[in-house]
Design a protein around this motif. Structure first.
Motif, PDB file in Angstrom:
ATOM      1  N   ASP A 127       0.816  -1.217   0.000  1.00 58.66           N
ATOM      2  CA  ASP A 127       0.000   0.000   0.000  1.00 58.66           C
ATOM      3  C   ASP A 127       0.848   1.265   0.000  1.00 58.66           C
ATOM      4  N   TYR A 128       1.994   1.229   0.657  1.00 57.07           N
ATOM      5  CA  TYR A 128       2.868   2.403   0.658  1.00 57.07           C
ATOM      6  C   TYR A 128       3.347   2.715  -0.762  1.00 57.07           C
ATOM      7  N   PHE A 129       3.856   1.702  -1.461  1.00 53.24           N
ATOM      8  CA  PHE A 129       4.376   1.951  -2.802  1.00 53.24           C
ATOM      9  C   PHE A 129       3.261   2.208  -3.810  1.00 53.24           C
ATOM     10  N   SER A 130       2.084   1.638  -3.593  1.00 51.79           N
ATOM     11  CA  SER A 130       0.950   1.938  -4.466  1.00 51.79           C
ATOM     12  C   SER A 130       0.546   3.397  -4.340  1.00 51.79           C
ATOM     13  N   ARG A 131       0.626   3.924  -3.155  1.00 45.86           N
ATOM     14  CA  ARG A 131       0.190   5.301  -2.902  1.00 45.86           C
ATOM     15  C   ARG A 131       1.282   6.333  -3.165  1.00 45.86           C
ATOM     16  N   PHE A 132       2.522   6.022  -2.779  1.00 43.09           N
ATOM     17  CA  PHE A 132       3.585   7.022  -2.821  1.00 43.09           C
ATOM     18  C   PHE A 132       4.744   6.679  -3.756  1.00 43.09           C
ATOM     19  N   GLY A 133       4.737   5.501  -4.330  1.00 45.11           N
ATOM     20  CA  GLY A 133       5.849   5.083  -5.185  1.00 45.11           C
ATOM     21  C   GLY A 133       5.856   5.804  -6.525  1.00 45.11           C
ATOM     22  N   THR A 134       6.912   5.607  -7.275  1.00 41.80           N
ATOM     23  CA  THR A 134       7.065   6.219  -8.589  1.00 41.80           C
ATOM     24  C   THR A 134       6.064   5.606  -9.566  1.00 41.80           C
ATOM     25  N   LYS A 135       5.441   6.452 -10.361  1.00 37.48           N
ATOM     26  CA  LYS A 135       4.473   6.005 -11.362  1.00 37.48           C
ATOM     27  C   LYS A 135       5.000   6.336 -12.756  1.00 37.48           C
TER      28      LYS A 135
ATOM     29  N   ALA B  27       4.991   7.804 -16.318  1.00 35.74           N
ATOM     30  CA  ALA B  27       4.366   9.005 -16.864  1.00 35.74           C
ATOM     31  C   ALA B  27       3.398   8.689 -18.008  1.00 35.74           C
ATOM     32  N   GLN B  28       3.525   7.534 -18.626  1.00 37.98           N
ATOM     33  CA  GLN B  28       2.652   7.169 -19.740  1.00 37.98           C
ATOM     34  C   GLN B  28       1.414   6.395 -19.273  1.00 37.98           C
ATOM     35  N   CYS B  29       1.622   5.290 -18.586  1.00 42.81           N
ATOM     36  CA  CYS B  29       0.495   4.421 -18.224  1.00 42.81           C
ATOM     37  C   CYS B  29      -0.052   4.673 -16.824  1.00 42.81           C
ATOM     38  N   GLY B  30       0.736   5.337 -15.979  1.00 44.37           N
ATOM     39  CA  GLY B  30       0.278   5.645 -14.623  1.00 44.37           C
ATOM     40  C   GLY B  30       0.428   4.506 -13.636  1.00 44.37           C
ATOM     41  N   ARG B  31       0.909   3.350 -14.090  1.00 44.09           N
ATOM     42  CA  ARG B  31       1.096   2.222 -13.181  1.00 44.09           C
ATOM     43  C   ARG B  31       2.387   2.398 -12.391  1.00 44.09           C
ATOM     44  N   GLN B  32       2.485   1.680 -11.313  1.00 42.94           N
ATOM     45  CA  GLN B  32       3.653   1.743 -10.436  1.00 42.94           C
ATOM     46  C   GLN B  32       4.906   1.255 -11.156  1.00 42.94           C
ATOM     47  N   VAL B  33       6.022   1.933 -10.896  1.00 44.02           N
ATOM     48  CA  VAL B  33       7.322   1.502 -11.402  1.00 44.02           C
ATOM     49  C   VAL B  33       8.030   0.783 -10.263  1.00 44.02           C
ATOM     50  N   LEU B  34       8.310  -0.480 -10.450  1.00 44.39           N
ATOM     51  CA  LEU B  34       8.974  -1.282  -9.431  1.00 44.39           C
ATOM     52  C   LEU B  34      10.485  -1.127  -9.542  1.00 44.39           C
ATOM     53  N   ALA B  35      11.183  -1.379  -8.468  1.00 44.91           N
ATOM     54  CA  ALA B  35      12.643  -1.269  -8.459  1.00 44.91           C
ATOM     55  C   ALA B  35      13.281  -2.207  -9.487  1.00 44.91           C
ATOM     56  N   SER B  36      12.629  -3.299  -9.806  1.00 46.94           N
ATOM     57  CA  SER B  36      13.172  -4.277 -10.761  1.00 46.94           C
ATOM     58  C   SER B  36      12.828  -3.953 -12.216  1.00 46.94           C
TER      59      SER B  36
ATOM     60  N   SER C 181      10.621  12.761 -15.656  1.00 50.60           N
ATOM     61  CA  SER C 181       9.584  11.728 -15.652  1.00 50.60           C
ATOM     62  C   SER C 181      10.225  10.363 -15.841  1.00 50.60           C
ATOM     63  N   VAL C 182       9.518   9.335 -15.375  1.00 53.49           N
ATOM     64  CA  VAL C 182       9.984   7.956 -15.493  1.00 53.49           C
ATOM     65  C   VAL C 182       8.950   7.185 -16.311  1.00 53.49           C
ATOM     66  N   TYR C 183       9.443   6.341 -17.220  1.00 49.32           N
ATOM     67  CA  TYR C 183       8.589   5.544 -18.099  1.00 49.32           C
ATOM     68  C   TYR C 183       9.024   4.086 -18.025  1.00 49.32           C
ATOM     69  N   HIS C 184       8.055   3.166 -18.020  1.00 53.68           N
ATOM     70  CA  HIS C 184       8.408   1.763 -18.248  1.00 53.68           C
ATOM     71  C   HIS C 184       9.068   1.702 -19.621  1.00 53.68           C
TER      72      HIS C 184
END
Length: 123
Positions: free
Chosen positions: A47-55, A57-66, A75-78
């Protein structure tokens, strides 16, 4: 905060093991080795990373460390999301591109957009 039998310390606050839970999903955190705190709320990792983690810029989904990512103008993009808005072609490392109103454009489509703007300004 709980006042009964306080064996757990989290960020200088004492918690009864049964009362320490995520403020979003209410999952008990007593078996977890860590939890996350922001704005005096306690979160599980998910829940922490879903709410405050990096998203992305294109799809809005969470960017995981991996995840493999591309970065442009803060901005960060998959990797798969870093593609031309017009032709949908994924852009490669080192390839020239334009970023207009948050939209990635390959060099060809960026040049076309500039030419169209120039023509519109002339008319």
């Amino acid at each position: 905060m709980c006042t009964q039998n306080v064996p757990l310390q989290v960020n200088e606050l004492s918690w009864h093991a049964g009362c320490l839970q995520c403020s979003v999903c209410r999952a008990s955190l007593r078996q977890h080795s860590s939890c996350y705190i922001k704005n005096q709320e306690i979160f599980c990792k998910l829940d922490y990373f879903s709410r405050f983690g990096t998203k992305c810029a294109q799809c809005g989904r969470q960017v995981l460390a991996s995840d493999w990512v591309r970065r442009a103008r803060g901005s960060v993009y998959h990797l798969a999301c870093f593609a031309c808005f017009s032709c949908k072609r994924q852009l490669s490392t080192g390839e020239e591109f334009g970023l207009v109103e948050g939209r990635v454009l390959c060099r060809s489509h960026y040049d076309i957009m500039l030419e169209n703007l120039r023509r519109a300004a002339e008319n």
